[in-house]
Design a protein around this motif. Sequence first.
Motif, mmCIF file in Angstrom:
data_model
loop_
_atom_site.group_PDB
_atom_site.id
_atom_site.type_symbol
_atom_site.label_atom_id
_atom_site.label_comp_id
_atom_site.label_asym_id
_atom_site.label_seq_id
_atom_site.Cartn_x
_atom_site.Cartn_y
_atom_site.Cartn_z
ATOM 1 N N TYR A 17 28.124 -9.500 -34.787
ATOM 2 C CA TYR A 17 28.928 -10.523 -34.118
ATOM 3 C C TYR A 17 30.034 -11.017 -35.026
ATOM 4 C CZ TYR A 17 26.108 -13.558 -37.031
ATOM 5 O OH TYR A 17 25.484 -14.131 -38.105
ATOM 6 N N GLY A 19 18.626 -13.949 -37.520
ATOM 7 C CA GLY A 19 19.784 -14.805 -37.274
ATOM 8 C C GLY A 19 19.506 -16.275 -37.462
ATOM 9 N N ASN A 49 24.659 -12.947 -42.724
ATOM 10 C CA ASN A 49 25.767 -13.706 -42.158
ATOM 11 C C ASN A 49 26.751 -14.074 -43.258
ATOM 12 O OD1 ASN A 49 26.893 -15.517 -39.889
ATOM 13 N ND2 ASN A 49 26.717 -16.893 -41.643
ATOM 14 N N THR A 79 18.566 -10.629 -41.341
ATOM 15 C CA THR A 79 19.679 -11.511 -41.023
ATOM 16 C C THR A 79 20.711 -11.440 -42.126
ATOM 17 O OG1 THR A 79 18.153 -13.065 -39.998
ATOM 18 C CG2 THR A 79 20.313 -13.921 -40.586
ATOM 19 N N ARG A 104 22.983 -18.144 -36.873
ATOM 20 C CA ARG A 104 24.205 -17.355 -37.067
ATOM 21 C C ARG A 104 25.266 -18.102 -37.847
ATOM 22 N NH1 ARG A 104 25.355 -13.689 -31.708
ATOM 23 N NH2 ARG A 104 23.597 -12.302 -32.058
ATOM 24 N N ASN A 135 33.535 -16.170 -29.811
ATOM 25 C CA ASN A 135 32.437 -15.378 -30.313
ATOM 26 C C ASN A 135 32.461 -14.016 -29.641
ATOM 27 O OD1 ASN A 135 29.637 -14.576 -30.770
ATOM 28 N ND2 ASN A 135 29.374 -16.714 -31.363
ATOM 29 N N GLU A 187 30.367 -10.205 -29.585
ATOM 30 C CA GLU A 187 29.096 -9.646 -30.013
ATOM 31 C C GLU A 187 28.904 -8.267 -29.415
ATOM 32 O OE1 GLU A 187 25.758 -12.242 -29.263
ATOM 33 O OE2 GLU A 187 24.354 -10.584 -29.250
ATOM 34 N N GLU A 226 22.330 -8.660 -37.298
ATOM 35 C CA GLU A 226 20.916 -8.963 -37.113
ATOM 36 C C GLU A 226 20.199 -7.691 -36.709
ATOM 37 O OE1 GLU A 226 22.221 -13.211 -35.435
ATOM 38 O OE2 GLU A 226 21.231 -11.818 -34.077
ATOM 39 N N LYS A 251 21.304 -17.051 -29.458
ATOM 40 C CA LYS A 251 22.031 -17.030 -30.719
ATOM 41 C C LYS A 251 23.540 -17.170 -30.564
ATOM 42 C CE LYS A 251 18.332 -14.174 -32.516
ATOM 43 N NZ LYS A 251 17.946 -12.797 -32.814
ATOM 44 N N GLY A 252 24.129 -16.286 -29.796
ATOM 45 C CA GLY A 252 25.581 -16.274 -29.721
ATOM 46 C C GLY A 252 26.117 -17.190 -28.645
#
Lengths: 1076, 453
Positions: free
Chosen positions: A755, A146, A814, A812, A165, A734, A736, A790, A220-221
């Motif tokens: 996510y 990520g 995205n 990863t 991310r 967000n 996830e 991820e 991350k999130g």
Amino acid sequence: MKKLSLVLMLVLFGVGSMLAQRTVQGTVTDTEGDPLIGANVLVKGTTVGTITDYDGKYSLTVPEGSNTLVFSYTGYTTQEVELGASNVVDVVMEEGITLETAVVTALGVEKEEKAVGYAVQEVNSDAITRSGASKTLDALQGKAAGVQLTRASGAAGGGTRIVIRGQTSLTGDNQALIVIDGVRVNNSTFQSEGNHAGVANTNRLADLNPNDIESISILKGAAATALYGVDGARGVVVITTKRGKGTDGKKFKVDIGSSVAFSEVTQITPTQTTYAQGWAGVYYPPETGVSTSWGPPVSELAWDGATDYAFDPNGHIVSKDDPSAVKPVTPYDNIGTFFQTGVAFNNNVAVSGGSDVANFRFSYGNYSEEGVIPKNTFERNTFKLASDLKLTDRLSMSASANFSKANGRRIQQGSNTSGLMLGMLRTPITFDNSGGFDDPANTEAAYRFPDGSQRNYRGGGGYDNPYWIINLAPRFDEVNRLFGNVNVEYKLHPWATLSATLGTDWFSDRREQQFEINSRTAPSGRVFEDNFFFRNTDIYLNARGSGNLTDDISLGYLLGTNLYDSHLENLYTEGNGLSFPNFVHISNASDVQSSRYINNKRTVGFYGSLDFGWRSMLYLTVTGRQDYVSTLIVPDEPFSLSDIGFFYPSASLSFVFSELLPNDDILSFGKLRLSYAAVGGGPPSAYSTTTPFVSASAGDGWADPVSFPFNGVTGFTQSDNLGNPNLEPELTVNKEVGVDLRFFKGRLGLDFSYYTMLSDNQILPVDLAGSTGYTSAVLNAGSLSSKGIELVLTATPIRKRDFGWDLQVNYTRNRTIVEKLAEGLEALQIGGFTGTGMFHITGQPFGVLYGGAYLRDNAGTDADDGLTIPDGNILINDDPTSGEYGFQQPDPTLRVIGDPNPDFIVGITNTFTYKRLALSFLIDWKQGGDMWNGTMWALTFFGRAQITAEDRDKIVVFDGVLSDGSPNNIPVRVGQNYWTSSVGGFGSVDEGFVQSTTWVRLREVTLSWDFNPKWFSGTFVEGGSLVLNGRNLYFWTPYLGVDPETSLWGTGNAQGFEYFNMPSTRSVSVGLNLNF
Amino acid sequence: MMKHKITALFLGLALLLGFNSCEDYFGDINVNPNVPTDVPPSVLLPSIEVGVADLTGGDMSRFTAVLVSHVRGVARQWSSIDNYSFIVPSNFDNAWRYNIYAGILQDARILKQKASEEGAAYYVGIADVLMAYTWMMATDVWDDMPFTEAFQGTDNLQPAFDSQEFIYGKIDDMLAEAISSLSGDGGDLLPGSDDIIYGGDAASWLKAAHAVAARAALHRALMDPNKYYGDVLTHVADGFTSGADDMRLQYTSGPTSAAPWYRFNRDRTGDIQMFTDDKPSKLGEIMMALNDPRLPAYSYDFEDFDNHPYFRADRAYPLITYYEQKFMEAEALMMTGGDAAAIHDAFVAGIQASFDAMGMDATDYITAVDPGEGNVTMDDIMTQKYIAMYAEPEVYNDWRRTNIPQLTPNSGSTIPYRFPYPSSELTLNLNTPPVDGLSAITDPANKVWWDIN
């Protein structure tokens, strides 16, 4: 600062006072009786601990009043052992999963891994120090899913960009927030010139010595970061630094480390070595100023041996048949001979000590690098002092202070007539930039004539000689920085621990750029001084508590407030028109102008978090934060807090479903994560709510503008950018879902996250038609969405006494899409040149490449969406009167010609251990991601690109169709006419120069050898290690230029643009560490 | 005790930092300390004046000078501008967007408003002259432009376009108002050294207002010769009386205050030359044929920008001049059947004033080119005006009105009749007429309103 030093004094005095104690020793083995090396032994509730030696043995001084030891080892179940009368404690550890492993979450709160309902990934200190990277972000490459890191260039001191991310902001900062020991620190990369020129600047996290890092936790999130407020939406890198520990009866522990690294340049844009400077096959000497290499082959040329020819000691160039010819011309290598082997020394010493009452750690690090470019240097000195003090059972304090001083001497780069690669790569092979001198970098005659004019291949015009650049256009900078924090914690009640943390970060960054008279960027000479001063204050007041309500239900809470204040000041002074040479100084400038800029921001946040746990199986965390931001304030209007405040919540759930399953040896642990989080945000820039007046300038894009004061008269103009008093907060949402599976007692692990992110109502400057009276306005407009996957795979295929193999794979993927820009706005340029560059375009990925394409036969038809390249045939110019007969033609409509965002990134780390040897290597695979090869684009025009030699006499029929639809049958020569046409170099078609940056690279190889402590018995040395390291040793890429990991836009949002970038480097290092 | 003290401390801190008068805590933090929110007329005027001179001597001068074959684009982008293929919308964003609308005109509006509030009549008059001058220069190359709906910021993102005829009506109003403002009392707030053009001298501005009004009338001469040539003669009578009255902006040799052509030649060395063997300019050919002594100064190598005698760094850039006025007068007299002696006097005075401005002796030249009283033709007047007004944008208007001198296109069969709209306006304001490329600007249907030639 007084407060801080007082605390440190207390701590230092506290160190000596040891209490009554006993020494415990024993052996730690696995179930097969093999000793476990490096197992952690800790006195419970203290920082006193040690690790087992090669025979699994340990010896530990246990303070009075402590009677429990905690044994832990990766891959084995942690054990706690009550001490009895015996001072010998042997432990047998079982393979298994340590479910009590703590991870560092937002605001530094440690949580059991199983209770966390969102993705967190940790990187430990060994992985960082053994990476051989001198800067923290570089050390993270490939080690976490990520996370996308981009190193701007291989120049000494160059910056690195970190995005977690994907992007969350169209025009604002997209780099992760950096938090060190609980408080945020500045990781900006300040630019002095336009992003596409100037020098490679350092991102300021480089001021932290990687050797001082204990661990890095990557949040991350948004659910993981929601408590950090606005800036947390971009992901957070939580860095915990090393602290003193109980030192086992000794007063001090000393670690020293020393390493030396050698580096060299990697690939450089291929250039031809066949044709001379000239035009239309005719040789033109340097004094003609001709820029191109469309001359004859050098095999047809000779030197006349004249010794009085200033441009070449071998004489003038003549035809080999000319009577004056004395010696055939051999091509000069202006590229290979220019670079040198870079050398970097890294020396570190750390002293730590203490008891369970007080401890400290002091470290000093010196990193000193001379780059692959001569005279390009970067040096960093860091001093860090950290200490902890337990005043009473309830009251404790800790403090750390980090002072650093960084100095650089940097070299001009990029799209800039003083850019190093620009002048170097354009130089024809018939001109010797070094002037025939052995050490041109230190020989003025190589680049400067006695009259002060420049010796370059265009008779003093055009572009700077590289040796001129490194000597007469240097950039000096110095950063002095202090950051640190003080923390006080008081345990009021089992349900209430109060803490206060004060962090601050201060630095000055002083820069001076010199351009000697006759530098191409400033022929009359220029000097500028660019001084930045930054200061922030980050204060947290928290109350927290946790406990079990019943046997099944646990509860935790956190309530707090955060105050963040930042101040950035910039003072820029530029002097132009130097009166005389050899004194590039502001006092020698005939025209001096100065500007000053201050940026103040302040945020106050109130937040809370509640944790529920049920039977080690279900964990729910809900958080909320109310922020008040200064950037929403409209000056001169009364405001209430509600005008500048906004609230956002998050919830995350962890479900350890393996608790429901029967115990078996296959699935040892399984956890499902679900989270939802919203994060609000104010205007990213201060002062967006007003339209001020600004000092005026006048001009057009062709020449430098006139600026005020004009001949002593001050002039102001209303800002072209319309402020907006009606801005509303942005919102990022967000979601996830993730699963964490461990098999075979943890020998195999798989962690998967998916996510989505939607960032709406973004505040951004939007272009306006001039007739509105403004060129842009700040509006709530635009939204971005991301989704991604991820995957972290960990495995320990082999774990034997003498041999082990660990594997970690991080994957990863995205996708960030520009969902909407402002009303009526379809495209927004974020970087590049006029007409070609990185744009946000509705419905397209973040910052796509946008520029000229070949005209297709179905352009403008229904099959053409007017945006992407239509899938028709390329239309060939079949007008025989045209100078471009038989060539492709430019499409007048600009198109999306590439996507710089990678398809996926994979980092694979294999670590093999054999006895005291460990070998690890990291393979970094990036798939996809386009880059515009502007270097090649330009070099084809100049007849310097390799391809212009391969094709110079070749007759081809280009793929395509004629205007009547029939296949092209027009043979053309792909020579000067083609490459200088509208579809060639500097032409309006960029499509042909967009290339994939897919790479597979051997990012890191580390071989380390831990010395046998027996060697040192009887000496004061306890142990040590030897580390051999290679970075970026090899890469494979289809990209025909410099290492595509480089980025002209440095750490900015615009990526995928290469125009005479500085090349990257590969390096090997050897380091020795000893501890006493 | 200790416990309570610490608890109290935490609570106190929390109150202090968090809950007590948060508004005060934010205070002035979002007040921009770097720039003023309000400024006096005396700092707006210089930026408007320099803006006008830089626009006139920058993009407007270079593009029109190529179109009327005063100079030739010989390298890089300018070789494509030379063959008209690169006279594209993206080249006009700077002029239209930054210099004209968001720059000069926006600031002049603000200046006029502030000055009106303070009763500063001379500032009001100067603002009107500069606005009229700029609107005219813009509409002459772009025809219809947003006027009534312009300058409304985000309240109107897509302003409608007004006709050139309408804009000329507004220019007349501005100039009439300027003449009235500058004829009376200037009030307490008077321009001084902030007026880079005339040092605050209202009488000079009044003459300049008449000169600009004469030019505005002349442009429309084809629409109604009697009326507009009559207006030209009325205004020149109150206009400049010598070259000392010229409306010029004095640049200096400092790197950031040098004249526009010098800066262009310095930063884009070699892109444009007056005359090369490959690319001769019409102006060069005419001057060679006349053995014009001004030619060496005009055609001096642009690459040797530091020594160029005409496009000097410290040039006093001409915005409107006595010599232009004399040629306007000669033309208006000629076209209204004026007195032959007066026509001849104005014609000769125009040439004389051009030489005077360069510090050169005109005697021999005038002897050579003067056809004598009663023999002066439109061709003589317009050719001498074409020579005198080297690289001044007005030449493009003269040529479109009169077709003198006869020009051969550098490429294709038509010299563009106007500029395309800038790409920013085309993409961001959907009311913009689709005049966007070479075919549109060479289409006679897209000629500007007054160009009925």
